[in-house]
Design an enzyme around this catalytic site. Structure first.
Site, PDB file in Angstrom:
ATOM      1  N   ASN A  64      30.072  45.077  46.333  1.00 49.44           N
ATOM      2  CA  ASN A  64      30.441  46.452  46.884  1.00 49.44           C
ATOM      3  C   ASN A  64      30.129  46.814  46.358  1.00 49.44           C
ATOM      4  OD1 ASN A  64      31.431  45.172  49.392  1.00 49.44           O
ATOM      5  ND2 ASN A  64      34.121  46.656  48.718  1.00 49.44           N
ATOM      6  N   ARG A  65      28.884  46.673  45.068  1.00 50.29           N
ATOM      7  CA  ARG A  65      27.932  47.556  43.992  1.00 50.29           C
ATOM      8  C   ARG A  65      29.117  48.425  43.053  1.00 50.29           C
ATOM      9  NH1 ARG A  65      25.298  43.926  44.184  1.00 50.29           N
ATOM     10  NH2 ARG A  65      23.533  42.999  45.069  1.00 50.29           N
ATOM     11  N   LEU A  66      30.745  48.449  43.242  1.00 48.66           N
ATOM     12  CA  LEU A  66      31.739  48.890  42.784  1.00 48.66           C
ATOM     13  C   LEU A  66      31.758  48.610  41.172  1.00 48.66           C
ATOM     14  CD1 LEU A  66      33.790  50.729  45.520  1.00 48.66           C
ATOM     15  CD2 LEU A  66      31.877  51.271  44.748  1.00 48.66           C
TER      16      LEU A  66
END
Length: 214
Positions: A191-193
């Site tokens: 999730n691009r975290l």
């Protein structure tokens, strides 16, 4: 226009947590380097991008090979009269970066470059294959040349000149040691975290550790 907006993937291979990192970045770099090497997915795990500020004021990046690293820093070799050599002479602030796609990892190193001792440069030059030694002499790196044939003909002349003889290291070729001031480790996450851990050198030779937002 080539639309690349659908080029995306989810990064889920690993994590980077404060509970599992050493107090200094070289130990973590060593761990990551050998994990990537053991993973076997990278052809040249020591390939890195060196970015400098050129004499024209523009940044420029190119890929070179890391040849040694220790608590002192990171060493690579080049022609001192090349574009990167002239840039470093004028401004020793450089950035090194590694991208290991197979492990979804990136390392970015900000530091100060300085020439290694002549002994270190001599020892590495002596370890190189004969062809690489002659290549370092024949190539005026970054200079405009008329053709590929020009290089090849000059190489043949040198091969004849040094046949059966020791090949000395040219004065304009040698190593740079990059002393790290800041090292950032990036681990891809879902999730691009992404996980981003930054080490910053302190005046007492310790390292300040911060987590950065992705």
């Amino acid at each position: 226009m080539n639309d690349l907006s659908n080029y995306r993937r989810s990064y889920e291979k690993s994590e980077l947590l404060e509970t599992n990192i050493p107090e200094d970045p070289i130990n973590l770099f060593n761990r990551w380097f050998h994990e990537v090497e053991d993973f076997g997915g990278s052809g040249e795990v020591n390939a890195m991008t060196v970015s400098t500020i050129g004499l024209d004021g523009f940044p420029k990046s190119r890929v070179v090979l890391l040849k040694k690293f220790s608590e002192e820093g990171f060493i690579f070799y080049t022609n001192y009269n090349s574009e990167k050599g002239k840039a470093i002479e004028a401004n020793p602030n450089v950035c090194l970066s590694f991208f290991w796609q197979e492990m979804e990892r990136q390392v970015i190193i900000k530091g100060i470059a300085q020439k290694t001792s002549e002994i270190i440069s001599d020892n590495y030059f002596d370890s190189r294959p004969e062809g690489s030694k002659l290549g370092a002499i024949v190539s005026n790196q970054s200079e405009v040349i008329p053709s590929r044939t020009f290089l090849e003909e000059n190489l043949k002349k040198l091969e004849s000149e040094f046949e059966g003889k020791a090949i000395p290291r040219p004065d304009n070729w040698g190593g740079y040691l990059v002393t790290p001031l800041q090292v950032e480790f990036w681990q891809g996450r879902a999730n691009r975290l992404h996980d981003r851990i930054r080490y910053t050198s302190q005046s007492d030779f310790s390292w300040k550790i911060d987590r950065l937002s992705s």
